[in-house]
Write a protein that holds these residues in place. Structure first.
Motif, PDB file in Angstrom:
ATOM      1  N   ASN A  45      16.221  47.760   0.722  1.00  0.00           N
ATOM      2  CA  ASN A  45      15.802  46.646  -0.128  1.00  0.00           C
ATOM      3  C   ASN A  45      14.853  45.758   0.660  1.00  0.00           C
ATOM      4  OD1 ASN A  45      19.038  46.082   0.653  1.00  0.00           O
ATOM      5  ND2 ASN A  45      17.550  44.583   1.414  1.00  0.00           N
ATOM      6  N   GLY A  46      14.248  44.809  -0.041  1.00  0.00           N
ATOM      7  CA  GLY A  46      13.368  43.870   0.626  1.00  0.00           C
ATOM      8  C   GLY A  46      14.136  42.921   1.520  1.00  0.00           C
ATOM      9  N   GLY A  47      13.418  42.195   2.369  1.00  0.00           N
ATOM     10  CA  GLY A  47      14.052  41.272   3.290  1.00  0.00           C
ATOM     11  C   GLY A  47      14.778  40.148   2.579  1.00  0.00           C
ATOM     12  N   ASP A  48      15.827  39.644   3.208  1.00  0.00           N
ATOM     13  CA  ASP A  48      16.605  38.541   2.654  1.00  0.00           C
ATOM     14  C   ASP A  48      15.891  37.237   2.985  1.00  0.00           C
ATOM     15  OD1 ASP A  48      18.428  36.690   1.884  1.00  0.00           O
ATOM     16  OD2 ASP A  48      20.140  37.572   2.920  1.00  0.00           O
ATOM     17  N   THR A  49      15.137  36.716   2.035  1.00  0.00           N
ATOM     18  CA  THR A  49      14.305  35.541   2.290  1.00  0.00           C
ATOM     19  C   THR A  49      15.096  34.250   2.409  1.00  0.00           C
ATOM     20  OG1 THR A  49      13.916  35.296  -0.090  1.00  0.00           O
ATOM     21  CG2 THR A  49      12.291  36.541   1.177  1.00  0.00           C
ATOM     22  N   ALA A  50      16.394  34.300   2.132  1.00  0.00           N
ATOM     23  CA  ALA A  50      17.213  33.102   2.317  1.00  0.00           C
ATOM     24  C   ALA A  50      17.603  32.916   3.779  1.00  0.00           C
ATOM     25  CB  ALA A  50      18.469  33.178   1.457  1.00  0.00           C
ATOM     26  N   LEU A  51      17.366  33.930   4.592  1.00  0.00           N
ATOM     27  CA  LEU A  51      17.680  33.869   6.009  1.00  0.00           C
ATOM     28  C   LEU A  51      16.379  33.820   6.788  1.00  0.00           C
ATOM     29  CD1 LEU A  51      20.521  36.555   6.118  1.00  0.00           C
ATOM     30  CD2 LEU A  51      20.751  34.080   5.877  1.00  0.00           C
ATOM     31  N   ASP A  52      16.046  32.659   7.324  1.00  0.00           N
ATOM     32  CA  ASP A  52      14.809  32.512   8.080  1.00  0.00           C
ATOM     33  C   ASP A  52      14.816  33.468   9.271  1.00  0.00           C
ATOM     34  OD1 ASP A  52      14.667  28.901   7.632  1.00  0.00           O
ATOM     35  OD2 ASP A  52      13.988  30.542   6.367  1.00  0.00           O
ATOM     36  N   LEU A  58       4.640  39.417  -1.742  1.00  0.00           N
ATOM     37  CA  LEU A  58       5.551  39.725  -2.836  1.00  0.00           C
ATOM     38  C   LEU A  58       6.537  38.584  -3.038  1.00  0.00           C
ATOM     39  CD1 LEU A  58       6.345  43.457  -1.995  1.00  0.00           C
ATOM     40  CD2 LEU A  58       4.522  42.529  -3.434  1.00  0.00           C
ATOM     41  N   ARG A  59       6.927  38.389  -4.273  1.00  0.00           N
ATOM     42  CA  ARG A  59       7.856  37.314  -4.610  1.00  0.00           C
ATOM     43  C   ARG A  59       9.300  37.776  -4.436  1.00  0.00           C
ATOM     44  NH1 ARG A  59       7.932  34.026 -10.398  1.00  0.00           N
ATOM     45  NH2 ARG A  59       9.453  32.433  -9.797  1.00  0.00           N
ATOM     46  N   GLY A  60      10.162  36.842  -3.997  1.00  0.00           N
ATOM     47  CA  GLY A  60      11.579  37.129  -3.924  1.00  0.00           C
ATOM     48  C   GLY A  60      11.965  38.008  -2.756  1.00  0.00           C
ATOM     49  N   GLY A  61      13.213  38.472  -2.784  1.00  0.00           N
ATOM     50  CA  GLY A  61      13.745  39.297  -1.716  1.00  0.00           C
ATOM     51  C   GLY A  61      15.017  39.974  -2.164  1.00  0.00           C
ATOM     52  N   LYS A  62      15.836  40.333  -1.192  1.00  0.00           N
ATOM     53  CA  LYS A  62      17.099  41.010  -1.480  1.00  0.00           C
ATOM     54  C   LYS A  62      17.907  40.221  -2.512  1.00  0.00           C
ATOM     55  CE  LYS A  62      21.111  42.913   0.952  1.00  0.00           C
ATOM     56  NZ  LYS A  62      21.772  43.056   2.269  1.00  0.00           N
ATOM     57  N   PHE A  63      18.595  40.949  -3.388  1.00  0.00           N
ATOM     58  CA  PHE A  63      19.404  40.372  -4.464  1.00  0.00           C
ATOM     59  C   PHE A  63      18.556  39.759  -5.568  1.00  0.00           C
ATOM     60  CE2 PHE A  63      22.265  40.273  -0.794  1.00  0.00           C
ATOM     61  CZ  PHE A  63      23.320  41.006  -1.301  1.00  0.00           C
ATOM     62  N   THR A  64      17.309  40.188  -5.709  1.00  0.00           N
ATOM     63  CA  THR A  64      16.480  39.757  -6.829  1.00  0.00           C
ATOM     64  C   THR A  64      15.809  40.985  -7.437  1.00  0.00           C
ATOM     65  OG1 THR A  64      14.305  39.451  -5.759  1.00  0.00           O
ATOM     66  CG2 THR A  64      15.936  37.689  -5.473  1.00  0.00           C
ATOM     67  N   LEU A  65      15.304  40.804  -8.655  1.00  0.00           N
ATOM     68  CA  LEU A  65      14.567  41.872  -9.326  1.00  0.00           C
ATOM     69  C   LEU A  65      13.070  41.757  -9.094  1.00  0.00           C
ATOM     70  CD1 LEU A  65      16.462  42.097 -12.743  1.00  0.00           C
ATOM     71  CD2 LEU A  65      16.729  43.532 -10.716  1.00  0.00           C
ATOM     72  N   TRP A  66      12.640  40.744  -8.314  1.00  0.00           N
ATOM     73  CA  TRP A  66      11.226  40.619  -7.985  1.00  0.00           C
ATOM     74  C   TRP A  66      10.805  41.771  -7.072  1.00  0.00           C
ATOM     75  CZ3 TRP A  66       9.567  37.421 -11.348  1.00  0.00           C
ATOM     76  CH2 TRP A  66      10.212  36.220 -11.644  1.00  0.00           C
ATOM     77  N   GLU A  67       9.494  41.983  -6.966  1.00  0.00           N
ATOM     78  CA  GLU A  67       8.994  43.075  -6.138  1.00  0.00           C
ATOM     79  C   GLU A  67       9.417  42.930  -4.677  1.00  0.00           C
ATOM     80  OE1 GLU A  67       6.790  46.033  -7.216  1.00  0.00           O
ATOM     81  OE2 GLU A  67       8.319  45.290  -8.612  1.00  0.00           O
ATOM     82  N   GLY A  68       9.564  41.679  -4.216  1.00  0.00           N
ATOM     83  CA  GLY A  68      10.004  41.462  -2.849  1.00  0.00           C
ATOM     84  C   GLY A  68      11.412  41.955  -2.576  1.00  0.00           C
ATOM     85  N   GLY A  69      12.195  42.166  -3.621  1.00  0.00           N
ATOM     86  CA  GLY A  69      13.544  42.679  -3.451  1.00  0.00           C
ATOM     87  C   GLY A  69      13.634  44.184  -3.530  1.00  0.00           C
ATOM     88  N   ALA A  70      12.618  44.815  -4.135  1.00  0.00           N
ATOM     89  CA  ALA A  70      12.688  46.257  -4.380  1.00  0.00           C
ATOM     90  C   ALA A  70      11.657  47.068  -3.612  1.00  0.00           C
ATOM     91  CB  ALA A  70      12.515  46.536  -5.882  1.00  0.00           C
ATOM     92  N   ARG A  71      10.494  46.480  -3.363  1.00  0.00           N
ATOM     93  CA  ARG A  71       9.418  47.246  -2.712  1.00  0.00           C
ATOM     94  C   ARG A  71       9.536  47.134  -1.192  1.00  0.00           C
ATOM     95  NH1 ARG A  71       3.135  46.314  -4.218  1.00  0.00           N
ATOM     96  NH2 ARG A  71       4.124  46.034  -6.264  1.00  0.00           N
ATOM     97  N   VAL A  72       9.577  48.278  -0.516  1.00  0.00           N
ATOM     98  CA  VAL A  72       9.740  48.272   0.938  1.00  0.00           C
ATOM     99  C   VAL A  72       8.713  49.208   1.581  1.00  0.00           C
ATOM    100  CG1 VAL A  72      12.205  47.794   0.787  1.00  0.00           C
ATOM    101  CG2 VAL A  72      11.422  50.161   0.877  1.00  0.00           C
ATOM    102  N   PRO A  73       8.344  48.950   2.825  1.00  0.00           N
ATOM    103  CA  PRO A  73       7.427  49.850   3.529  1.00  0.00           C
ATOM    104  C   PRO A  73       8.166  51.086   4.032  1.00  0.00           C
ATOM    105  CG  PRO A  73       8.063  48.056   4.971  1.00  0.00           C
ATOM    106  CD  PRO A  73       8.678  47.757   3.625  1.00  0.00           C
ATOM    107  N   VAL A  74       7.443  52.165   4.180  1.00  0.00           N
ATOM    108  CA  VAL A  74       7.993  53.419   4.692  1.00  0.00           C
ATOM    109  C   VAL A  74       7.001  54.018   5.683  1.00  0.00           C
ATOM    110  CG1 VAL A  74       8.764  55.756   4.125  1.00  0.00           C
ATOM    111  CG2 VAL A  74       9.223  53.885   2.541  1.00  0.00           C
TER     112      VAL A  74
END
Length: 232
Positions: free
Chosen positions: A13-20, A27-43
């Motif tokens: 999942n994407g990075g947890d943006t609530a943890l600095d 990308l908007r958002g992070g882990k535990f969200t449906l935004w792209e920042g929560g789902a799109r990850v690099p490989v």
């Protein structure tokens, strides 16, 4: 051994943006969200069998695609396991071939009675609240409700429920043109929104209740005497 080894570095999942200081910008958002920042990850993929290195694979790729892709890399042709597996093999594309037998056209992010999201091509439809209400805010959400900034590093309990952002019940984005998901275009492209909603309705007809084991009486964890089944 290295000649027959494929190294894959990725994330669930994407990075947890609530943890600095984690961020998924742009990308908007992070882990535990449906935004792209929560789902799109690099490989990153490395192996001597991967020719023409230094390229980027930009087709849609879902986590379930790893099994058929890696089976294909091991020499098992996709025709031997379709349609028994949900995923699609991207191995030919990884090798630089333009002759891809199947390509992914859509991604189903989530579907339940609280929220749902689906992407088809470049269009992504979100229904309900894209932020998991049992978890802390990602910093990208605080611009909607700044009064909740004091909870930035805390788990939000139900008594802080009034701090949750109020989202539109339905949003449509062109994630190719608007990867940060800043502006919903549903009012301009309502027909596309309806088409995606019909796809979600189709999936909803197929879902089954999740299996949840409530009792784990005979399990032991070395830390506190209880074995937790994990998140999945």
């Amino acid at each position: 051994m290295l000649d027959d080894t494929l190294i894959v570095v990725t994330s669930g999942n994407g990075g947890d943006t609530a943890l600095d200081p984690e961020t998924n910008t742009p990308l908007r958002g992070g882990k535990f969200t449906l935004w792209e920042g929560g789902a799109r990850v690099p490989v990153v993929i490395q192996g001597r069998m991967v020719r023409f290195g230094g390229r980027s694979h930009r087709d849609l790729f879902h986590a379930v695609d790893w099994v058929p892709t890696l089976l294909h890399a091991a020499g098992i042709h996709p025709s031997k396991f379709r349609p028994s597996l949900d995923g699609i093999s991207h191995w030919n594309a990884f090798l630089g071939s333009t002759k891809q037998a199947y390509s992914r056209e859509e991604i189903l992010y989530n579907i339940d009675n609280k929220s749902a999201a689906i992407r088809v091509g470049d269009y992504k439809l979100i229904l309900g609240n894209p932020v998991e209400k049992s978890y802390q805010f990602s910093m990208s959400e605080l611009d909607i409700n700044p009064s909740c900034a004091r909870y930035r590093t805390s788990i939000l309990a139900s008594k802080q429920e009034n701090c949750y952002s109020k989202f539109e019940s339905e949003m449509l984005f062109d994630v190719a043109e608007d990867p940060s998901e800043e502006t919903s275009i549903l009012k301009y492209l309502g027909r596309i929104g309806l088409l995606l909603e019909k796809k979600l309705d189709g999936y909803m007809q197929e879902v089954v209740p999740p299996q949840s084991e409530k009792s784990h009486e005979n399990t032991v964890d070395l830390k506190d005497g209880t074995l937790y089944p994990g998140w999945c």
